[in-house]
Write a protein that holds these residues in place. Structure first.
Motif, PDB file in Angstrom:
ATOM      1  N   ALA A   1      -9.141   3.405   2.116  1.00 28.99           N
ATOM      2  CA  ALA A   1     -10.286   2.699   2.692  1.00 28.99           C
ATOM      3  C   ALA A   1     -11.551   3.548   2.665  1.00 28.99           C
ATOM      4  O   ALA A   1     -12.666   3.016   2.561  1.00 28.99           O
ATOM      5  CB  ALA A   1      -9.964   2.287   4.125  1.00 28.99           C
ATOM      6  N   ASP A   2     -11.416   4.889   2.738  1.00 30.39           N
ATOM      7  CA  ASP A   2     -12.587   5.767   2.740  1.00 30.39           C
ATOM      8  C   ASP A   2     -13.047   6.148   1.333  1.00 30.39           C
ATOM      9  O   ASP A   2     -13.967   6.955   1.178  1.00 30.39           O
ATOM     10  CB  ASP A   2     -12.324   7.031   3.564  1.00 30.39           C
ATOM     11  N   GLN A   3     -12.411   5.576   0.294  1.00 29.77           N
ATOM     12  CA  GLN A   3     -12.750   5.785  -1.117  1.00 29.77           C
ATOM     13  C   GLN A   3     -12.471   7.211  -1.600  1.00 29.77           C
ATOM     14  O   GLN A   3     -12.887   7.584  -2.704  1.00 29.77           O
ATOM     15  CB  GLN A   3     -14.211   5.431  -1.410  1.00 29.77           C
TER      16      GLN A   3
ATOM     17  N   GLY B   1      -1.007  -6.237  10.575  1.00 29.06           N
ATOM     18  CA  GLY B   1      -0.626  -5.071  11.353  1.00 29.06           C
ATOM     19  C   GLY B   1       0.565  -4.340  10.783  1.00 29.06           C
ATOM     20  O   GLY B   1       1.015  -3.338  11.355  1.00 29.06           O
ATOM     21  N   GLY B   2       1.088  -4.817   9.669  1.00 23.87           N
ATOM     22  CA  GLY B   2       2.234  -4.183   9.031  1.00 23.87           C
ATOM     23  C   GLY B   2       1.942  -3.886   7.579  1.00 23.87           C
ATOM     24  O   GLY B   2       0.794  -3.846   7.141  1.00 23.87           O
ATOM     25  N   ILE B   3       3.007  -3.674   6.822  1.00 23.39           N
ATOM     26  CA  ILE B   3       2.874  -3.429   5.390  1.00 23.39           C
ATOM     27  C   ILE B   3       3.069  -4.761   4.668  1.00 23.39           C
ATOM     28  O   ILE B   3       4.173  -5.283   4.602  1.00 23.39           O
ATOM     29  CB  ILE B   3       3.909  -2.409   4.885  1.00 23.39           C
ATOM     30  N   GLU B   4       1.980  -5.327   4.164  1.00 29.04           N
ATOM     31  CA  GLU B   4       2.050  -6.562   3.402  1.00 29.04           C
ATOM     32  C   GLU B   4       2.277  -6.204   1.936  1.00 29.04           C
ATOM     33  O   GLU B   4       1.762  -5.196   1.448  1.00 29.04           O
ATOM     34  CB  GLU B   4       0.774  -7.368   3.591  1.00 29.04           C
ATOM     35  N   ASN B   5       3.032  -7.026   1.215  1.00 24.36           N
ATOM     36  CA  ASN B   5       3.386  -6.631  -0.146  1.00 24.36           C
ATOM     37  C   ASN B   5       3.768  -7.824  -0.993  1.00 24.36           C
ATOM     38  O   ASN B   5       4.037  -8.915  -0.493  1.00 24.36           O
ATOM     39  CB  ASN B   5       4.536  -5.621  -0.128  1.00 24.36           C
ATOM     40  N   VAL B   6       3.809  -7.590  -2.300  1.00 22.84           N
ATOM     41  CA  VAL B   6       4.327  -8.559  -3.266  1.00 22.84           C
ATOM     42  C   VAL B   6       4.949  -7.753  -4.396  1.00 22.84           C
ATOM     43  O   VAL B   6       4.491  -6.655  -4.709  1.00 22.84           O
ATOM     44  CB  VAL B   6       3.212  -9.503  -3.774  1.00 22.84           C
TER      45      VAL B   6
ATOM     46  N   SER C   1      -1.835   5.043  10.089  1.00 29.05           N
ATOM     47  CA  SER C   1      -0.911   5.285   8.988  1.00 29.05           C
ATOM     48  C   SER C   1       0.465   4.729   9.338  1.00 29.05           C
ATOM     49  O   SER C   1       0.901   4.791  10.491  1.00 29.05           O
ATOM     50  CB  SER C   1      -0.822   6.791   8.719  1.00 29.05           C
ATOM     51  N   ARG C   2       1.143   4.162   8.343  1.00 31.59           N
ATOM     52  CA  ARG C   2       2.457   3.569   8.562  1.00 31.59           C
ATOM     53  C   ARG C   2       3.461   4.082   7.522  1.00 31.59           C
ATOM     54  O   ARG C   2       3.147   4.100   6.331  1.00 31.59           O
ATOM     55  CB  ARG C   2       2.387   2.044   8.456  1.00 31.59           C
TER      56      ARG C   2
ATOM     57  N   ALA D   1      11.027   6.581   0.424  1.00 36.34           N
ATOM     58  CA  ALA D   1      10.165   6.529   1.602  1.00 36.34           C
ATOM     59  C   ALA D   1       8.759   6.960   1.220  1.00 36.34           C
ATOM     60  O   ALA D   1       8.566   7.777   0.309  1.00 36.34           O
ATOM     61  CB  ALA D   1      10.713   7.426   2.699  1.00 36.34           C
ATOM     62  N   TYR D   2       7.786   6.406   1.943  1.00 36.54           N
ATOM     63  CA  TYR D   2       6.398   6.750   1.675  1.00 36.54           C
ATOM     64  C   TYR D   2       5.588   6.501   2.936  1.00 36.54           C
ATOM     65  O   TYR D   2       5.964   5.670   3.781  1.00 36.54           O
ATOM     66  CB  TYR D   2       5.847   5.907   0.526  1.00 36.54           C
ATOM     67  N   SER D   3       4.475   7.210   3.064  1.00 34.65           N
ATOM     68  CA  SER D   3       3.564   6.990   4.181  1.00 34.65           C
ATOM     69  C   SER D   3       2.255   6.458   3.630  1.00 34.65           C
ATOM     70  O   SER D   3       1.641   7.082   2.750  1.00 34.65           O
ATOM     71  CB  SER D   3       3.324   8.299   4.938  1.00 34.65           C
ATOM     72  N   LEU D   4       1.831   5.316   4.132  1.00 36.73           N
ATOM     73  CA  LEU D   4       0.634   4.645   3.614  1.00 36.73           C
ATOM     74  C   LEU D   4      -0.477   4.732   4.657  1.00 36.73           C
ATOM     75  O   LEU D   4      -0.320   4.239   5.784  1.00 36.73           O
ATOM     76  CB  LEU D   4       0.962   3.191   3.297  1.00 36.73           C
ATOM     77  N   PRO D   5      -1.621   5.341   4.330  1.00 35.11           N
ATOM     78  CA  PRO D   5      -2.717   5.448   5.299  1.00 35.11           C
ATOM     79  C   PRO D   5      -3.228   4.083   5.735  1.00 35.11           C
ATOM     80  O   PRO D   5      -3.064   3.072   5.037  1.00 35.11           O
ATOM     81  CB  PRO D   5      -3.795   6.219   4.528  1.00 35.11           C
ATOM     82  N   ALA D   6      -3.881   4.054   6.880  1.00 29.58           N
ATOM     83  CA  ALA D   6      -4.467   2.812   7.381  1.00 29.58           C
ATOM     84  C   ALA D   6      -5.450   2.242   6.369  1.00 29.58           C
ATOM     85  O   ALA D   6      -6.285   2.963   5.821  1.00 29.58           O
ATOM     86  CB  ALA D   6      -5.171   3.069   8.700  1.00 29.58           C
TER      87      ALA D   6
END
Length: 499
Positions: free
Chosen positions: A48-50, A433-438, A458-459, A471-476
């Motif tokens: 989000a912060d580029q 509020g969660g991890i949306e995906n396709v 971060s989630r 496993a992975y951690s995805l920033p907000a």
């Protein structure tokens, strides 16, 4: 001769060492076999912060346990949904003119590769092509304009010569870079002499003009084919429930679309032996009843491939209503524009990822397209419509510099990795509020998971597939695309409901 105790111990120790070595080799072979069979997971991220813009991250490996966690995404490549045609934008005349006239040859080639190459860019694989003038063209025109009071029922004046200056060269270059490129054409207005208003502005198609307008479509498809540019699909009318007063438009009701298709356009395409698909509606999410009404006419239905939607009103979930009513018909998402009314990168990334890149395919869209491919620093050239729209890229008319906007990176998370012919596959998803995906499965067997963290922090996420997980951690507010090789021979079933 009897062995001494020391000899027996030495022999036992040597045998144990052989077993250890054999076990290590066996374990190594298993690990090597797994790695060779499934390989690592490749990761690309936009934050989000580029600070990261479609940035290639370090590869990650698989865990054998495949255990679930609080945020586990189960990917099932054995359950398939719709077949994808591609992701992209519109090659308006304004976009084509800027590319041709405001860039040096070197910068033009660089930009076109950044747009259409899988290796050197985002691999745009589908374009929308206006049939004549829009609010982003250099003038008002169609392919058969006549002096006021005159008509051309035999279409003797029909010509696509206008498009040969900028549009056709740009399309040819795009197709040379990406031969997979598909094109959908959409008219903003029929020629003025076919309309009740006698003008490209407002009005509707005269009933007596239906047969000649069908031939107009046939000639357009044939003319573009003769230029080496096949037209995959046409929509009947851009935004048929909107009559702008400053640029070309035409109102067309559902009953009129049904009548035009069943009695004129469908038979005309059949007679000309055209395989170009016919798509209805091509307007906002908020009126799903319109395409349902058209498709409910059985004589029209047999000629129609599907329905197209825009994202300026309503919600993406309404695509599901049309799919549920007619599950054998395709869904296309064909237009949404960024603009200066929404200047915040993070907010734009979030909207596009949630509604278009993830939302539209999860609600059955097989194309996902933005509006202008390129506009200039003044949001043009414009032709009487939107005064602050934004393209995927901005071309500065004075310097010739190119700026890549949030839409470029959002769409790149799909277009670079999801190839034409891919199938959307089953993946468990989490809402706001969660991890949306396709998830998708490409023709080469690779799997693609596109994820977006819509939470404010971060989630962690855990992706589980075929008894393995990573496993992975995805920033907000971050988007990520994960790619790994699958098994082409996996048994598949066709999905019948939204995953």
């Amino acid at each position: 001769m009897k062995r001494s105790g020391k000899m027996r111990k030495a022999a036992a120790s040597a045998g144990f060492m052989v077993l250890l070595v054999a076990a290590a080799v066996w374990i190594g072979l298993i690990a090597f076999s797994e790695k060779a069979a499934h390989g690592p997971v490749s990761v690309w991220m936009t934050t989000a912060d580029q600070s990261k813009l479609l940035h290639r991250e370090a590869d990650i490996g698989w865990n054998r346990d495949g255990q679930a966690s609080d945020m586990t995404i189960d990917v099932d490549d054995g359950t398939e949904y719709q077949r994808m045609d591609g992701f992209g934008a519109a090659m308006t005349e304004s976009s084509a003119w800027l590319i041709a006239n405001k860039l040096s040859e070197g910068k033009r080639n660089e930009l076109m590769n950044r747009l259409f190459s899988y290796d050197n860019g985002i691999g745009i694989s589908y374009l929308r092509l206006p049939m004549g003038a829009t609010d982003f063209s250099l003038s008002h025109y169609t392919y058969d304009d006549m002096p006021e009071g005159q008509t051309d029922p035999e279409l003797r004046s029909f010509s696509i010569e206008h498009d040969k200056a900028y549009i056709i060269p740009a399309l040819r270059q795009a197709r040379a870079i990406n031969p997979d490129l598909g094109i959908m054409a959409s008219p903003w207005s029929a020629p003025a002499w076919m309309k009740t208003s006698g003008s490209l502005i407002k009005g509707s198609l005269k009933e007596e003009a239906y047969p000649v307008y069908a031939e107009y479509f046939v000639k357009f498809v044939q003319a573009y084919a003769s230029e080496g540019i096949p037209i995959d699909a046409v929509t009947l009318q851009n935004e048929p429930h909107y009559e702008p007063d400053g640029y070309p438009g035409m109102r067309m009701e559902a009953r009129e679309q049904a009548a035009f298709v069943k009695s004129h356009l469908g038979p005309a395409f059949d007679k000309a032996k055209l395989n170009t698909k016919i798509v209805v509606w091509d307007h906002n999410w908020d009126e799903p009843y319109y395409p349902i009404e058209v498709l409910s006419d059985p004589e029209a239905n047999k000629y129609i491939a599907g329905s197209a939607f825009h994202g300026y009103a309503g919600e993406v979930a309404n695509q599901q209503k049309v799919h549920d009513a007619f599950p054998d018909k395709d869904i296309y998402f064909t237009e949404s524009s960024g603009g200066q009314w929404a200047p915040n990168f993070a907010d734009n990334l979030k909207w596009d990822m949630r509604n278009l890149i993830i939302g539209a395919p999860r609600y059955w869209a097989k194309t996902v397209l933005k509006w202008n491919l390129a506009l200039d620093e003044s949001h043009g050239p414009a032709n009487g419509g939107c005064s602050d729209c934004r393209g995927l890229v901005t071309i500065d008319g004075a310097s010739g510099n190119v700026f890549f906007n949030s839409e470029y990176y959002a769409f790149g998370h799909a277009s670079k990795f999801v190839k034409p012919g891919a199938y959307r596959i089953e993946s468990s998803s989490y809402g706001d509020g969660g991890i949306e995906n396709v998830a998708f499965r490409n023709p080469d067997g690779s799997n693609v998971l596109i994820a977006f963290n819509s939470a404010s922090e971060s989630r962690p996420l855990n992706v589980r597939w075929h008894g393995r997980s990573f496993a992975y951690s995805l920033p907000a507010g971050a988007a990520a695309t994960f790619v790994w090789q699958g098994d082409r021979s996996a048994n598949r079933v066709e999905g019948g409901q939204r995953s």
